[in-house]
Design a protein around this motif. Structure first.
Motif, PDB file in Angstrom:
ATOM      1  N   PHE A  83     -62.448  -4.338  28.147  1.00  0.00           N
ATOM      2  CA  PHE A  83     -61.330  -3.583  27.581  1.00  0.00           C
ATOM      3  C   PHE A  83     -60.008  -4.325  27.803  1.00  0.00           C
ATOM      4  O   PHE A  83     -59.768  -4.873  28.876  1.00  0.00           O
ATOM      5  N   PHE A  84     -59.203  -4.344  26.746  1.00  0.00           N
ATOM      6  CA  PHE A  84     -57.864  -4.961  26.769  1.00  0.00           C
ATOM      7  C   PHE A  84     -57.916  -6.470  26.960  1.00  0.00           C
ATOM      8  O   PHE A  84     -56.969  -7.064  27.444  1.00  0.00           O
ATOM      9  N   ARG A  85     -59.048  -7.091  26.591  1.00  0.00           N
ATOM     10  CA  ARG A  85     -59.101  -8.555  26.655  1.00  0.00           C
ATOM     11  C   ARG A  85     -58.084  -9.127  25.667  1.00  0.00           C
ATOM     12  O   ARG A  85     -57.989  -8.663  24.546  1.00  0.00           O
ATOM     13  N   GLU A  86     -57.364 -10.157  26.050  1.00  0.00           N
ATOM     14  CA  GLU A  86     -56.305 -10.765  25.234  1.00  0.00           C
ATOM     15  C   GLU A  86     -55.389  -9.670  24.684  1.00  0.00           C
ATOM     16  O   GLU A  86     -55.172  -9.541  23.478  1.00  0.00           O
ATOM     17  N   GLU A  87     -54.855  -8.919  25.626  1.00  0.00           N
ATOM     18  CA  GLU A  87     -54.062  -7.734  25.306  1.00  0.00           C
ATOM     19  C   GLU A  87     -52.836  -8.047  24.447  1.00  0.00           C
ATOM     20  O   GLU A  87     -52.384  -7.200  23.660  1.00  0.00           O
ATOM     21  N   TYR A  88     -52.312  -9.275  24.575  1.00  0.00           N
ATOM     22  CA  TYR A  88     -51.078  -9.605  23.833  1.00  0.00           C
ATOM     23  C   TYR A  88     -51.273  -9.413  22.327  1.00  0.00           C
ATOM     24  O   TYR A  88     -50.315  -9.134  21.598  1.00  0.00           O
ATOM     25  N   GLN A  89     -52.496  -9.540  21.845  1.00  0.00           N
ATOM     26  CA  GLN A  89     -52.729  -9.327  20.406  1.00  0.00           C
ATOM     27  C   GLN A  89     -52.649  -7.844  20.036  1.00  0.00           C
ATOM     28  O   GLN A  89     -52.192  -7.500  18.949  1.00  0.00           O
ATOM     29  N   PHE A  90     -53.083  -6.979  20.934  1.00  0.00           N
ATOM     30  CA  PHE A  90     -52.936  -5.539  20.676  1.00  0.00           C
ATOM     31  C   PHE A  90     -51.447  -5.158  20.699  1.00  0.00           C
ATOM     32  O   PHE A  90     -50.987  -4.338  19.911  1.00  0.00           O
ATOM     33  N   THR A  91     -50.726  -5.780  21.638  1.00  0.00           N
ATOM     34  CA  THR A  91     -49.282  -5.537  21.709  1.00  0.00           C
ATOM     35  C   THR A  91     -48.628  -5.979  20.407  1.00  0.00           C
ATOM     36  O   THR A  91     -47.759  -5.297  19.849  1.00  0.00           O
ATOM     37  N   CYS A  92     -49.046  -7.145  19.919  1.00  0.00           N
ATOM     38  CA  CYS A  92     -48.507  -7.668  18.662  1.00  0.00           C
ATOM     39  C   CYS A  92     -48.802  -6.693  17.511  1.00  0.00           C
ATOM     40  O   CYS A  92     -47.959  -6.463  16.644  1.00  0.00           O
ATOM     41  N   LEU A  93     -49.991  -6.119  17.531  1.00  0.00           N
ATOM     42  CA  LEU A  93     -50.370  -5.166  16.485  1.00  0.00           C
ATOM     43  C   LEU A  93     -49.388  -3.991  16.435  1.00  0.00           C
ATOM     44  O   LEU A  93     -48.869  -3.655  15.362  1.00  0.00           O
ATOM     45  N   VAL A  94     -49.159  -3.380  17.583  1.00  0.00           N
ATOM     46  CA  VAL A  94     -48.350  -2.145  17.582  1.00  0.00           C
ATOM     47  C   VAL A  94     -46.848  -2.432  17.514  1.00  0.00           C
ATOM     48  O   VAL A  94     -46.078  -1.586  17.064  1.00  0.00           O
ATOM     49  N   LYS A  95     -46.425  -3.608  17.957  1.00  0.00           N
ATOM     50  CA  LYS A  95     -44.987  -3.893  17.965  1.00  0.00           C
ATOM     51  C   LYS A  95     -44.520  -4.612  16.701  1.00  0.00           C
ATOM     52  O   LYS A  95     -43.370  -4.472  16.309  1.00  0.00           O
ATOM     53  N   SER A  96     -45.392  -5.420  16.090  1.00  0.00           N
ATOM     54  CA  SER A  96     -44.930  -6.260  14.980  1.00  0.00           C
ATOM     55  C   SER A  96     -45.770  -6.132  13.708  1.00  0.00           C
ATOM     56  O   SER A  96     -45.237  -5.969  12.614  1.00  0.00           O
ATOM     57  N   VAL A  97     -47.068  -6.233  13.842  1.00  0.00           N
ATOM     58  CA  VAL A  97     -47.933  -6.351  12.661  1.00  0.00           C
ATOM     59  C   VAL A  97     -47.887  -5.077  11.811  1.00  0.00           C
ATOM     60  O   VAL A  97     -47.723  -5.134  10.585  1.00  0.00           O
ATOM     61  N   LEU A  98     -48.034  -3.926  12.445  1.00  0.00           N
ATOM     62  CA  LEU A  98     -48.059  -2.678  11.669  1.00  0.00           C
ATOM     63  C   LEU A  98     -46.725  -2.445  10.960  1.00  0.00           C
ATOM     64  O   LEU A  98     -46.693  -1.962   9.827  1.00  0.00           O
ATOM     65  N   ALA A  99     -45.639  -2.837  11.606  1.00  0.00           N
ATOM     66  CA  ALA A  99     -44.323  -2.698  10.969  1.00  0.00           C
ATOM     67  C   ALA A  99     -44.228  -3.580   9.725  1.00  0.00           C
ATOM     68  O   ALA A  99     -43.530  -3.238   8.759  1.00  0.00           O
ATOM     69  N   ASP A 100     -44.913  -4.692   9.735  1.00  0.00           N
ATOM     70  CA  ASP A 100     -44.925  -5.604   8.585  1.00  0.00           C
ATOM     71  C   ASP A 100     -45.758  -5.017   7.443  1.00  0.00           C
ATOM     72  O   ASP A 100     -45.460  -5.185   6.258  1.00  0.00           O
ATOM     73  N   ILE A 101     -46.800  -4.290   7.810  1.00  0.00           N
ATOM     74  CA  ILE A 101     -47.745  -3.753   6.823  1.00  0.00           C
ATOM     75  C   ILE A 101     -47.214  -2.483   6.141  1.00  0.00           C
ATOM     76  O   ILE A 101     -47.401  -2.282   4.937  1.00  0.00           O
ATOM     77  N   LEU A 102     -46.573  -1.646   6.926  1.00  0.00           N
ATOM     78  CA  LEU A 102     -46.216  -0.304   6.431  1.00  0.00           C
ATOM     79  C   LEU A 102     -45.428  -0.286   5.116  1.00  0.00           C
ATOM     80  O   LEU A 102     -45.707   0.561   4.254  1.00  0.00           O
ATOM     81  N   PRO A 103     -44.461  -1.190   4.918  1.00  0.00           N
ATOM     82  CA  PRO A 103     -43.711  -1.129   3.648  1.00  0.00           C
ATOM     83  C   PRO A 103     -44.590  -1.319   2.413  1.00  0.00           C
ATOM     84  O   PRO A 103     -44.199  -0.925   1.313  1.00  0.00           O
TER      85      PRO A 103
END
Lengths: 282, 213
Positions: A83-103
């Motif tokens: 669980f939470f292996r390479e957590e920085y990618q999950f952080t990237c998902l919730v902080k940056s990636v989803l914001a890029d996708i939503l529009p």
């Protein structure tokens, strides 16, 4: 009679192997990994009944099936999931990636996230937990989490959602307490809510026909899979992942993997938390 | 809202596939000429079911300009991987388009058995650049004859750049048998310092010092 001398790997041989292994896998061993690499190489030299590194390397380099290279990759990589292996990618998902996708999302359109290979479920459940705990907009959108693997036995284990201490050791205590219960034999059972939030499916990523139904994903987590493939399978899998993503969709690979070394189909996106790959919008 | 689940079973598909056009041979070949790159790309991928279209696919690869379509064409051609594919890809090594050449080299590297019958001829081509590209194919070709082909280059080719390319690959795939040929190479090029450096590096790599078990 003296026993045979233990094999050694010379500096030149190490460099030769390092260059070859880097080209095949994208994994580069620094000098401080000499002991780690030598130990595993010698293990395989012995296991394959070769007398020298030189003979072993010739076999490794020219073996058509690529089976020995796979064996070696298994040994050289940390082939574990938790669980939470390479957590920085999950952080990237919730902080940056989803914001890029939503529009680009139409009203009511779900966000689709795919974990492949899901293995025993640690990654997709980590995604679910991360979204629920750390994405403030989680309740404003429908999110479909699909988790796939080629191995039906491992999928059964994933659906069961029961883990040992090693699997959960990187989870913060409050999340462990919130999403798991302890079983009588000391295992950790993930909650039914989380178990019921993920679609587990069986698929072979290199099978074009099986892959036809995997479409319109916004984000794919495909970590530490492509390094195990030969060149042809890697290329086929990259095409399949491209097909599976929406234009503008993202793909996260393992930290030692590089999509740029496989195909120019994706572009690199640098976010504060991670560098990941994106299918071009047009 | 939040996390939603669609199915309850492992095996059934998550979504039903929805193809807009039939995927028969004639239809796909026609779509390969469509103006829309995405349609050409899907046609290229689906034509893997029709290996007899290899010649058309190679011709399309030679003229295709869109990277995703090129990549799809190449993936399909590698999967088909028959002698026709290799016969049609090899001439593309003469293309002025470096990206296309690199794709062709990548494809040929993955088809060792089909490439092998052509390699000697490729390495004797009058064009030095073409010979270097052929050596680039050998750089990642899983074929047991690769060291012998490269040794012949080192012994006979009179172009320093071609020989240097061969030496670089031999540093990885060569064995002790090629060392005598390598050792005499600098002399053939007036002891050129660059060639001497390449050869010394290669010999060090080939010799190594690994003990016997």
């Amino acid at each position: 009679m003296n026993s045979p001398a233990a094999p050694t790997i010379s500096e030149e041989e190490f460099q030769k192997f390092r260059d070859f292994f880097y080209r095949k896998t994208g994994i580069y061993f620094e000098e401080n990994k000499r002991y780690f690499v030598d130990k595993r190489l010698i293990e395989r030299i012995k296991a394959t009944d070769n007398e020298t590194f030189r003979n072993y390397f010739v076999m490794l380099r020219f073996e058509t099936s690529g089976k020995e290279l796979q064996q070696l990759i298994n040994l050289m990589t940390v082939n574990e999931t938790y669980f939470f292996r390479e957590e920085y990618q999950f952080t990237c998902l919730v902080k940056s990636v989803l914001a890029d996708i939503l529009p680009r999302k139409r009203c009511g359109e779900p966000i689709r996230i795919w974990s492949i290979p899901s293995s025993s479920g640690e990654e997709p459940y980590s995604l679910a937990i991360y979204l629920l705990e750390y994405w403030p907009q989680v309740n404003a959108y429908d999110i479909e989490l699909i988790a796939s693997d080629i191995d039906t036995e491992i999928l059964k284990k994933a659906r069961q959602g029961r883990y040992d201490q090693r699997s959960i050791s990187h989870l913060p205590a409050h999340l462990l307490h919130k999403h798991f219960t302890t079983t009588a034999n000391g295992a950790y059972q993930i909650s039914d809510d989380l178990r019921n939030s993920i679609d587990f499916t069986q698929v072979n990523i290199t099978d074009l026909n099986q892959m036809r139904i995997y479409r319109n994903f916004d984000v794919v987590f495909c970590r530490n899979l492509l390094i195990y493939f030969d060149d042809t399978s890697r290329r086929i899998a990259a095409e399949a992942l491209f097909n599976a993503l929406r234009p503008g969709g993202f793909i996260c690979l393992g930290h030692s993997e590089s999509m740029s070394r496989i195909t120019p189909l994706f572009k690199i996106r640098k976010f504060p938390e991670a560098i990941i790959y994106q299918k071009p919008l047009r | 809202m939040s996390l939603i689940k669609k199915s309850q079973d492992i095996s059934p598909p998550v979504l039903e596939e929805n193809r807009r056009t039939p995927r028969d041979r004639a239809g796909l070949l026609s779509q390969l000429e469509n103006d829309a790159p995405d349609i050409r790309r899907w046609a290229a991928l689906d034509l893997v079911e029709f290996p007899d279209t290899a010649e058309v696919l190679c011709a399309q690869l030679a003229q295709e300009t869109q990277t995703p379509v090129r990549e799809a064409l190449l993936t399909t051609l590698i999967k088909i991987g028959n002698p026709i594919v290799v016969n049609r890809l090899i001439p593309l090594l003469r293309s002025e388009d470096a990206a296309l050449r690199n794709l062709v080299i990548e494809a040929l590297q993955q088809l060792p058995e089909a490439v092998a019958p052509h390699m000697k001829e490729m390495l004797r081509d009058p064009d030095a650049d073409y010979r270097i590209f052929s050596i680039n194919v050998l750089d990642n070709l899983k074929h047991p004859q690769a060291p012998a082909w490269l040794q012949e280059v080192v012994e006979k080719d009179d172009n320093i750049n071609v020989c240097a390319a061969a030496v670089e690959v031999l540093a990885e795939v060569g064995s002790a048998e090629v060392i005598p040929a390598l050792s005499t190479l600098p002399e053939r090029f007036d002891n050129d310092p660059f060639m001497e450096f390449c050869v010394q590096t290669a010999i060090r790599r080939i010799q190594g010092n690994g003990n016997r078990i």
